[in-house]
Design an enzyme around this catalytic site. Structure first.
Site, PDB file in Angstrom:
ATOM      1  N   ASP A 102      -1.917  -5.475 -14.021  1.00 13.13           N
ATOM      2  CA  ASP A 102      -0.843  -4.467 -14.089  1.00 13.13           C
ATOM      3  C   ASP A 102       0.494  -5.082 -14.471  1.00 13.13           C
ATOM      4  OD1 ASP A 102      -0.553  -5.759 -11.630  1.00 13.13           O
ATOM      5  OD2 ASP A 102      -0.058  -3.945 -10.521  1.00 13.13           O
ATOM      6  N   ARG A 140     -11.216 -12.386  -6.150  1.00 13.78           N
ATOM      7  CA  ARG A 140     -11.273 -11.776  -4.815  1.00 13.78           C
ATOM      8  C   ARG A 140     -10.544 -10.439  -4.873  1.00 13.78           C
ATOM      9  NH1 ARG A 140      -7.252 -15.446  -4.473  1.00 13.78           N
ATOM     10  NH2 ARG A 140      -5.204 -14.623  -3.982  1.00 13.78           N
ATOM     11  N   SER A 196      -5.651  -4.717 -11.371  1.00 17.75           N
ATOM     12  CA  SER A 196      -4.575  -5.443 -10.685  1.00 17.75           C
ATOM     13  C   SER A 196      -5.053  -6.269  -9.495  1.00 17.75           C
ATOM     14  CB  SER A 196      -3.510  -4.451 -10.233  1.00 17.75           C
ATOM     15  OG  SER A 196      -3.195  -3.618 -11.301  1.00 17.75           O
TER      16      SER A 196
END
Length: 494
Positions: free
Chosen positions: A231, A193, A178
């Site tokens: 997710d 990132r 996620s």
């Protein structure tokens, strides 16, 4: 002579009494002045966090503009609008034993799911939840993935005989990851990132499936990663498996994100062959949304500057579970410093960033006891602030309400933006189909004042007629089950 002495004593006593009275009055005036300043700080916060319907509609329109820009070109918007490579959501025909690994916050989960096809559907599921030690969230890539693979190995070792894979068939795993990745296929993706408090430099730019696969090999886990999903994409897949009318998913937990089903022809930056289904799931990464219409305060700006990712994830920093409690702490600290809100001595614990977690804020917000006992105990146990008055506790609850309400109403505005993009914000003549949005995440599930406010605000934004066609369902553990379902629909043994 005696009269003069008595008179002097009486006069001295009178003067002393007057001085004491003056001191008491002065202290009361000072105390009243400080209380007034504390209330003023709360009122200022309320005004700056205001989300009237007009502003929320501007936020929704800004979200829509950024969605178009993000679909047009890479880097064209603060919204990444990432192509997920999921062009077929689960149908219910999926069969077999599949694993899922769900990494998306301060805990991760491993799941084992037995699917029985059209008739059996979800036969069996087991899971384990594991906390991630804080030092691994800012350590090395190998340290994090080795820890995860070792826990996965323990979970696989508990597999019952009736659940084991047939001989010669490798176990398959759906990996819910996620964080922003640029996917190059259904089972590969490069980390853009970290967010949500993670900061591991040597993972950035790496394929996270390769990192996990190498760690599993080091730990002796024989498993193939069949699908890498966000997710929110997992929640969308899980939601669709149980309800064919699900068209979008939103996560409101430690972090926040949204995904939805887009028409493949409406994605200018897609240069491959159009998928047979004509559809593509888009992972919005909406936590990075930013607009001049967002009601930001000085507390939000300071939090952002001091965060691990300044200038990024602005939407997330005002609506998600990682940050709501911290915003409340920052306001309380200002009240303590400027207005001696908790007395003349500044509580030292109040200076510690993120000491006030959103679950604690939620507990205070939901306190219905006559003396706000929960508020008092949270202030005492977490911040070591003792003997707070009822009126002090009431102000704390009001502050929790201000911060939660802003977050919930902005989340609703974001959902309206998605519905606008999909043309579901109006009722078309003859269209009887309902539109379902799958919601998941601890913030949505456990902070009922927040979730109620969000749903009420969405209804208010849509109007009575349209809101009857929109349904929000809680897709409990959708991201984990969804990853297993997508591993099944992309199995190498299909």
């Amino acid at each position: 002579m005696e009269k003069k002495v008595v008179l002097a004593v009486v006069c001295a006593a009178a003067v002393a009494g007057a001085v004491t009275a003056a001191f008491v009055v002065k202290r009361k005036m000072r105390k009243d002045g400080k209380w007034a300043r504390a209330i003023e700080i709360v009122k200022e916060m309320e005004e700056k966090c205001a989300t009237p319907i007009g502003k929320l509609k501007q936020v929704a329109d800004a979200m829509l503009v950024e969605m178009h820009a993000g679909l047009a070109s890479e880097g064209g918007s603060k919204l990444k609008m990432l192509i997920s490579y999921v062009d077929n959501l689960p149908t219910g025909d999926e069969n077999g034993l599949f694993y899922a690994l769900d990494l998306g916050g301060t805990n991760f989960r491993v799941l084992r799911v037995k699917l029985g096809g059209k008739d059996g559907r979800l036969v069996n599921q087991e899971f384990a939840e594991v906390p991630i030690p804080p030092n691994l969230m800012t350590g090395t890539s190998n340290a994090l993935f080795d820890y995860i693979a070792a826990e996965l190995a323990k979970f696989v070792a508990q597999e019952g005989e009736e659940l084991q894979s047939p001989p010669g068939k490798m176990r398959e795993l759906g990996f819910t990851f996620s964080f922003p990745v640029i996917q190059t296929s259904i089972a590969s993706g490069t980390l853009v990132r970290w967010t949500k408090g993670f900061s591991i430099d040597d993972t950035v730019g790496q394929d996270v499936v390769v990192q996990l696969t190498k760690a599993m090999e080091r730990q002796g886990v024989h498993m193939h990663v069949s699908a890498l999903v966000n997710d929110t994409v997992g929640t969308l897949a899980g939601g669709k498996y149980f309800n064919k009318d699900v068209i979008a998913a939103v996560i409101l937990g430690t972090g926040t994100n949204a995904a939805y089903v887009e028409c493949a022809q409406a994605i200018p930056k897609w240069h491959g062959a159009l998928p047979e289904s004509g559809e593509m799931v888009i992972n919005m990464e909406w936590g990075n949304f930013r607009s001049s219409h967002l009601p930001l305060t000085d507390y939000d700006l300071a939090l952002d500057v001091e965060s691990l990712n300044p200038g990024e994830q602005i939407f997330e920093k005002i609506i998600s579970g990682m940050y709501l409690g911290e915003i409340v702490r920052r306001v309380l600290l200002n009240m303590a410093e400027e207005a001696a809100f908790f007395g003349d001595i500044l509580p030292s614990k109040l200076k510690i960033p993120f000491i006030l977690r959103t679950p604690d804020m939620s507990a205070m917000h939901h306190d219905t006891s006559s003396d706000l006992e929960v508020v008092g105990s949270k202030l005492k146990d977490i911040l070591e602030i003792y003997n707070t008055s009822l009126k002090t506790r009431k102000v704390v609850v009001e502050l929790c309400n201000i911060v939660a309400t802003r977050g919930a109403r902005l989340a609703a505005a974001g959902i309206l933006g998605i519905l606008k993009k999909m043309g579901k914000d109006t009722v078309k003549e003859g269209d009887k189909q309902s539109t379902v949005i799958a919601l998941d995440g601890g913030l949505y599930e456990h902070y009922s004042e927040y979730s109620k406010c969000m749903e009420n605000t969405l209804n208010e934004l849509l109007g009575e007629e349209v809101s009857k066609t929109i349904e929000i369902v809680h897709s409990n553990d959708g991201s984990g089950i969804g990853a297993a379902l997508l591993a099944a629909s992309h199995s190498r043994y299909r």
